[in-house]
Design a protein around this motif. Structure first.
Motif, PDB file in Angstrom:
ATOM      1  N   LYS A 128       0.836  -1.197   0.000  1.00 49.38           N
ATOM      2  CA  LYS A 128       0.000   0.000   0.000  1.00 49.38           C
ATOM      3  C   LYS A 128       0.871   1.247   0.000  1.00 49.38           C
ATOM      4  CE  LYS A 128      -3.817  -1.817   2.746  1.00 49.38           C
ATOM      5  NZ  LYS A 128      -4.200  -1.890   4.175  1.00 49.38           N
ATOM      6  N   ALA A 151      11.689 -10.755   7.967  1.00 48.61           N
ATOM      7  CA  ALA A 151      10.950 -10.996   6.717  1.00 48.61           C
ATOM      8  C   ALA A 151       9.517 -10.481   6.824  1.00 48.61           C
ATOM      9  CB  ALA A 151      10.946 -12.492   6.379  1.00 48.61           C
ATOM     10  N   MET A 152       8.948 -10.498   8.027  1.00 49.15           N
ATOM     11  CA  MET A 152       7.604  -9.953   8.251  1.00 49.15           C
ATOM     12  C   MET A 152       7.644  -8.424   8.259  1.00 49.15           C
ATOM     13  SD  MET A 152       6.587 -12.571  11.391  1.00 49.15           S
ATOM     14  CE  MET A 152       4.832 -12.298  11.559  1.00 49.15           C
ATOM     15  N   ILE A 203       7.732  -6.219   5.171  1.00 50.65           N
ATOM     16  CA  ILE A 203       6.452  -5.995   4.493  1.00 50.65           C
ATOM     17  C   ILE A 203       5.545  -5.105   5.312  1.00 50.65           C
ATOM     18  CG2 ILE A 203       4.409  -7.090   3.514  1.00 50.65           C
ATOM     19  CD1 ILE A 203       5.919  -9.638   3.278  1.00 50.65           C
ATOM     20  N   SER A 246      -6.707  -4.914   5.778  1.00 52.98           N
ATOM     21  CA  SER A 246      -5.703  -4.947   6.851  1.00 52.98           C
ATOM     22  C   SER A 246      -4.341  -5.400   6.364  1.00 52.98           C
ATOM     23  CB  SER A 246      -6.122  -5.909   7.963  1.00 52.98           C
ATOM     24  OG  SER A 246      -7.450  -5.701   8.323  1.00 52.98           O
ATOM     25  N   SER A 247      -4.291  -5.933   5.168  1.00 52.26           N
ATOM     26  CA  SER A 247      -3.005  -6.415   4.655  1.00 52.26           C
ATOM     27  C   SER A 247      -2.114  -5.243   4.285  1.00 52.26           C
ATOM     28  CB  SER A 247      -3.243  -7.288   3.413  1.00 52.26           C
ATOM     29  OG  SER A 247      -2.003  -7.646   2.829  1.00 52.26           O
ATOM     30  N   ASP A 277       6.737 -17.072   7.578  1.00 50.91           N
ATOM     31  CA  ASP A 277       6.479 -15.862   8.361  1.00 50.91           C
ATOM     32  C   ASP A 277       6.264 -14.651   7.448  1.00 50.91           C
ATOM     33  OD1 ASP A 277       6.337 -17.009  10.827  1.00 50.91           O
ATOM     34  OD2 ASP A 277       8.415 -16.663  11.357  1.00 50.91           O
ATOM     35  N   GLU A 278       7.040 -14.567   6.389  1.00 51.27           N
ATOM     36  CA  GLU A 278       6.809 -13.497   5.410  1.00 51.27           C
ATOM     37  C   GLU A 278       5.364 -13.574   4.892  1.00 51.27           C
ATOM     38  OE1 GLU A 278       9.442 -13.533   1.995  1.00 51.27           O
ATOM     39  OE2 GLU A 278       8.188 -12.087   0.921  1.00 51.27           O
ATOM     40  N   SER A 312       2.804 -14.867   6.196  1.00 51.26           N
ATOM     41  CA  SER A 312       1.774 -14.671   7.218  1.00 51.26           C
ATOM     42  C   SER A 312       1.297 -13.224   7.265  1.00 51.26           C
ATOM     43  CB  SER A 312       2.298 -15.081   8.597  1.00 51.26           C
ATOM     44  OG  SER A 312       3.241 -14.142   9.081  1.00 51.26           O
ATOM     45  N   MET A 313       2.061 -12.302   6.675  1.00 56.69           N
ATOM     46  CA  MET A 313       1.646 -10.901   6.639  1.00 56.69           C
ATOM     47  C   MET A 313       0.546 -10.644   5.609  1.00 56.69           C
ATOM     48  SD  MET A 313       3.388  -9.053   8.863  1.00 56.69           S
ATOM     49  CE  MET A 313       2.831 -10.424   9.890  1.00 56.69           C
ATOM     50  N   LEU A 356      -2.394 -11.948  12.040  1.00 60.86           N
ATOM     51  CA  LEU A 356      -1.918 -13.216  12.592  1.00 60.86           C
ATOM     52  C   LEU A 356      -3.030 -13.929  13.357  1.00 60.86           C
ATOM     53  CD1 LEU A 356       1.655 -12.470  13.998  1.00 60.86           C
ATOM     54  CD2 LEU A 356       1.039 -13.755  11.952  1.00 60.86           C
TER      55      LEU A 356
END
Ligand SMILES: [Mg+2]
Ligand SMILES: [Mg+2]
Lengths: 369, 369
Positions: free
Chosen positions: A121, A225-226, A229, B117-118, B250-251, B253-254, B259
């Motif tokens: 975004k 890695a999270m 993003i 929300s992403s 984990d990447e 999961s975003m 979560l």
């Protein structure tokens, strides 16, 4: 100042974009009163064609005798049928190794005009200016043994190996960059599991004592890695080992919205550095005046700043690029609303003119890398 | 059908969300005519308090004698001062090891109501339904040697080790999942550099012959880290080794945007599986009726499908969750426009009622994992 620059255009669009680097250097030289002596040599497929090897001795000798090296890109379908040990990409691996380029630098900027091209975004992608410092010559990609074992070769092993010295030199490099930037260093490891990461973390904490002006935090690689993003704007300098850096820097390269805008640098202990765009040789559009020369031009800016310590000169290039984007010019690879699409030559001309004139971009829009 | 389920609530919000799993199972049992015998035991901090160890023998025995295991979450500040070998998280590592849980499954769905929300743009985040299959008991996190070496301990080594059998069993598992889903398997490796990845790739290609209905492609881990952001909708099943899977899952999961919505499964060769939410024990909100029970409830759905082979029953839960979201109900952690915020208890009640009634979500909005 007089400096000798080796230009290794390589293959595909490498030649076209290398001419952007040359034009930018000429403009910088004229405006700031420097003399850049540019010497060209082949690498990759072009060198296979000319010399039968992807890194000829003469190319290596030129690189070693220069003050800095600019590289376009290597590879193409013409050489794809060669055995992997003889391919153009070997030239790149070989020159990195021969020059001891242990520190790979990947700045990840936001360009306001490109923010719509990011998969993230706009409010997340729009405020990013990080530098990823990746160790490039050690770790799992180089450790021995790397082999099959057992009676039936049914066990396989790779080795993640670091010496204290290898970790120290990359960590010190990262602290130096953090000090010259926003003073925040994130060290990425997996210290809850790996012994190498525990040693890495110890060394970061030791070196932190020498840099009281730098704030250090530690982050596990999966968490990093999270965060790359979910909140990439939180990072200033990230330092990490080879494999983690490979994955995270490529992940982060998506944030800007175009690989065509991303420069990189690889530095040795002596300060000699090789500068190249993150993108490849794009043989499908080579010779069609479609290639985006901006990553190459921004790599030239990094070279001026990191290897020649010409900060003002490098920033003049960054400002010129920003100004051209702000005026709505872009190459066909960039997706900008209401833009004027120009070819490689025209883009080089636009940037070069603005370097000469120091046409300023509005101050808050310039991302200095 | 009569099945014995071990429920290990653990710490923090673990107890609250575990009651969601129990309610969901009760509703499924009533509607479909199954009997689920639920037995509870402590793990993590709760087990340290009750038995002085994070994985008591009685808990392990219960787990081994059950048809499947549901776990809440472990850990909290109360136990943070313990030495790392005695902490709650050790209970989780120990049960994984004792049960031989080598296959970690992380479904990454899109929920239309959560797509805002992403951190990714809605058009990219909105069309994702992948399953990441991660090898969980081998590779760099477990290989020996993992040690300091040299006169001054100035060399450090970790070892990435796999046996052929370890790779084969996870690869076969992934093919089976791909076959039962959209028939596309992406194997992620670094075969251009690592010997272990070359063996991994060979095995994937060998096993592909047994699954002609599955399309296989190979992707380097750095490229996969890019594609997970730029085009996550392209993936069906991803299979990869332990470290790569840790980072990539984990990447990924975003992408979903919370979560609080993500379930996971860890399976053994016998088919015994442990099911748990991806999120942690959130001690800061424990006992306040604020926790989101949906990841736990969706883990229960996975359990029904993967370990008990009750596909229709699992999908009834997934449909109920989707229906509750579609009607605008959410817990405080979720950011949904125009939503009605409810507590943990109320959310469990809403989902349970809809399991009982089989209130359908509109078909094209349901993501079956
Ligand atoms: Mg890479
Ligand atoms: Mg992880």
């Amino acid at each position: 100042m007089k400096k000798k620059i080796a230009i290794l255009p390589g293959d595909g669009i490498g030649r076209e974009i290398a001419s952007g680097a040359a034009s930018a250097l000429e403009a910088v030289g004229k405006r700031f009163g420097h003399e850049f002596e540019l010497e060209y040599a082949n690498i990759g497929g072009a060198a296979i064609d000319s010399d039968g090897t992807p890194l000829p001795d003469s190319t290596l000798a030129l690189a070693k005798s220069s003050d800095a090296i600019l590289l376009g890109a290597v590879g193409g379908p013409k050489w794809d049928s060669l055995p992997s040990a003889e391919r153009p990409e070997r030239g790149l691996l070989a020159i990195r190794k021969e020059l001891g380029l242990f520190a790979n630098l990947r700045p990840i900027p936001s360009f306001q005009k490109l923010v719509q091209s990011s998969p993230l975004k706009p409010e997340i992608a729009g405020n990013v200016n990080m530098l990823i410092v990746r160790e490039l010559t050690g770790g799992l990609y180089f450790g021995k043994p790397s082999e099959r074992r057992g009676e039936n070769n049914d066990v396989v092993v790779d080795t993640l190996l670091y010496t204290r010295e290898e970790i120290e030199r990359i960590v010190v490099k990262a602290f130096e960059f953090a000090k010259s930037r926003d003073g925040r260093l994130t060290s990425v490891d997996k210290a809850n599991v790996l012994e190498s990461s525990r040693m890495w973390r110890e060394i970061v904490n030791e070196k932190a004592a020498d840099y009281p002006e730098v704030t250090v935090d530690h982050m596990y690689v999966d968490a990093a890695a999270m965060k790359l993003i979910s909140s990439p704007g939180q990072f200033d300098v990230i330092v990490t080992e080879n494999l983690f850096g490979d994955i995270l820097s490529d992940e982060a390269s998506m944030i800007t919205g175009s690989l065509g805008m991303l420069p990189s640098a690889s530095l040795s202990e002596s300060g000699l550095g090789l500068y190249e765009p993150v993108h490849g040789s794009a043989p499908d559009i080579a010779g069609q005046n479609k290639a985006n020369p901006l990553a190459m031009i921004l790599s030239t800016a990094l070279m001026l700043k990191y290897s020649l310590h010409l900060r003002e000169e490098g920033e003049a290039i960054e400002r010129a690029v920003q100004s051209v984007l702000n005026d709505g010019f872009c190459t066909p690879d960039l997706q900008m609303e209401g833009s004027t699409i120009v070819g490689t030559d025209q883009m080089i001309k636009l940037v070069t003119e603005r370097i000469a004139d120091d046409v300023p971009a509005s101050a808050d829009e310039v991302v200095y890398m």
